[in-house]
Scaffold this active site. Structure first.
Site, short mmCIF file in Angstrom:
data_model
loop_
_atom_site.label_atom_id
_atom_site.label_comp_id
_atom_site.label_asym_id
_atom_site.label_seq_id
_atom_site.Cartn_x
_atom_site.Cartn_y
_atom_site.Cartn_z
N PHE A 42 59.96 26.78 78.65
CA PHE A 42 59.11 28.40 77.70
C PHE A 42 60.01 29.54 77.91
O PHE A 42 59.79 30.23 77.42
CB PHE A 42 58.09 28.17 78.75
CG PHE A 42 56.78 27.19 78.64
CD1 PHE A 42 57.68 26.32 79.37
CD2 PHE A 42 55.65 27.87 79.12
CE1 PHE A 42 56.37 24.98 78.74
CE2 PHE A 42 55.39 26.79 78.13
CZ PHE A 42 55.28 25.11 78.72
N CYS A 58 71.84 27.58 82.34
CA CYS A 58 70.33 26.76 82.62
C CYS A 58 69.85 26.21 81.32
O CYS A 58 69.14 25.51 81.05
CB CYS A 58 69.49 26.98 82.99
SG CYS A 58 70.11 27.24 85.30
#
EC number: 1.1.1.22
Length: 480
Positions: free
Chosen positions: A222, A272
């Protein structure tokens, strides 16, 4: 005294355990790693990672209830709770190469835990892992347990590098996932009591294992999606004369959307975002959800597009060639207040410029020359494997020089590229820089931190992402 051991002394394990030791003086915390140089650094005055506030905490707790050691098996054997914070890099070969997470190091850690344990333990997933990893780890532990009982918990980290200590002190939430069994609930409660030493109970969320594992991947997806969304808008802004900063502000004032992660830039980086989205894509494909996989893949595609667009803008603006021209790179870390270069956009920008035979001079206040040369000569995804498995002597890129001074980096340069939003770059003497550059002098602001009008008054030709284009740039459009 409760004993905690963390396997992995990296960007997550080190700061997290240091804060637990600080906030829980009655708990003995050991951080273990097979890398002797890394552990030696943790035991020295020069820590292996840069994180504001970390030095003070480590110095305060080290030798009291915080220990760093290479004696992995001893500390695992003695621990009541074992955090596993090892790398889960993207696979480079075999099934799922380029997308799936490589759980080699996780499996190795699980087998070692089973092998050396002489008492029941709680094993905590701290690394970001695919959904259902806990199930695989349970099977490994169960089949090698010799009668010892293990409870697996998922406790994903939500740290942002550069603000990790502040994030640990005042987390938005602490997420703990466990099995919905009496033993699982008890294990969750045990870990919850550790965090309750400083985190309000309402901010400690408990879920089942699978929800916790997926929540971490979803959160990163997101966040990256927001960056790619605003970067897609930045391209449209340049084509229409709109200002992406004004558009972002207008959009961000909507309470349903909010203003965070709406800063247009050269692209996202870090250990990440890309890795986790690729992992999410692979999981969707494996579960027969190709449309969902394709949706998330677009986030990565836009990020790659933005980096390519930036390089193309540089080259096309400078008479369509940077061959043998000196280009100064200000900032190599993927964001300010960290020395982390994993997946930094600077790597792709530099490689793009090197492909056009530019001479590159790099300055970053926290990144060493050795690290920069390693990053620019390494194959994709190799960076996330342990140091001893990386090339021992990466090839030095001859077209690249690294300096420890911004003015030296920019001297005689044809262009300056700002690729990390370090605060010091805002206060440099740009008149001095302009006077010592080749003309016409270009600045390509990949982080939108520059005072564009002031730079143009000095005489620079300025490109700022998503901003109305300099007349010079309008005549030389960037093509991807």
């Amino acid at each position: 005294m409760v004993k905690i051991c963390c396997i992995g002394a990296g960007y997550v394990g080190g700061p997290t355990m240091a804060v637990i030791a600080l906030k829980c003086p009655d708990i003995e915390v050991a951080v273990v790693d097979i890398s002797v140089p890394r552990i030696n650094a943790w035991n020295s005055d020069q820590l292996p990672i840069y994180e504001p506030g970390l030095d003070d905490i480590v110095k305060q707790c080290r030798g009291k209830n915080l220990f760093f050691s290479t004696d992995v098996e001893k500390h695992v054997r003695e621990a009541d709770i074992v955090f596993v914070s090892v790398n889960t890099p993207t696979k480079t070969t075999g099934l799922g190469a380029g997308k799936a997470a490589d759980l080699t190091y996780w499996e190795s850690a699980a087998r070692m835990i089973a092998d050396v344990s002489v008492s029941d333990k709680i094993v905590v997933e701290k690394s970001t892992v695919p959904v259902k990893t806990a199930e695989a780890i349970e099977k490994i532990l169960m089949h090698n347990s010799k009668g010892i009982k293990f409870q697996i918990l998922s406790n994903p980290e939500f740290l942002a590098e550069g603000t990790a200590i502040a994030d640990l002190f005042n987390p938005d939430r602490v997420l703990i996932g466990g099995r919905e069994t009496p033993e699982g609930f008890k294990a969750v409660q045990t870990l919850k009591e550790v965090y309750a030493n400083w985190v309000p109970e309402g901010q400690i969320i408990t879920t089942n294992l699978w929800s916790a594992e997926l929540s971490k991947l979803a959160a990163n997806a997101f966040l990256a999606q927001r960056i790619s969304s605003v970067n897609a808008m930045s391209a449209l802004c340049e084509s229409t004369g709109a200002d992406v900063t004004q558009v972002s502000y207008a959009v961000g004032t909507d309470s349903r959307i909010g203003s965070k992660f709406l800063n247009a830039s050269v692209g996202f980086g870090g250990s990440c975002f890309q890795k986790d989205i690729l992992n999410l894509v692979y999981i969707c494909q494996c579960n027969g959800l190709p449309e969902v996989a394709e949706y998330w893949k677009q986030v990565i595609k836009i990020n790659d597009y933005q980096k390519n667009r930036f390089v193309n803008r540089i080259v096309s603006s400078m008479f369509n060639t940077v061959s043998n021209k000196k280009v100064a790179i200000l900032g190599f870390a993927f964001k300010k207040d960290t020395g982390d270069t994993r997946e930094t956009p600077a790597i792709d920008v530099c490689k793009g410029l090197l492909g056009d035979k530019a001479q590159i001079s790099i300055y970053d206040p926290q990144v060493t020359e050795e690290q920069i040369q390693r990053d620019l000569s390494m194959k994709k995804f190799d960076w996330d494997h342990p140091l001893h498995l990386q090339p021992m002597s990466p090839t030095t890129v001859k077209q690249v020089s690294v300096t420890w001074d911004a003015y030296e980096a920019t001297k005689d340069a044809h262009a300056v590229c700002v690729l990390t939003e370090w605060d010091e770059f805002k206060s440099l003497d740009y008149q001095k820089i302009f006077d010592n550059m080749q003309k016409p002098a270009f600045i390509f602001d990949g982080r939108n931190i520059m005072n564009v009008n002031k730079l143009r008054e000095i005489g620079f030709i300025v490109y700022s992402i998503g901003k109305p284009l300099d007349p010079w740039l309008k005549d030389m459009p960037a093509f991807v």
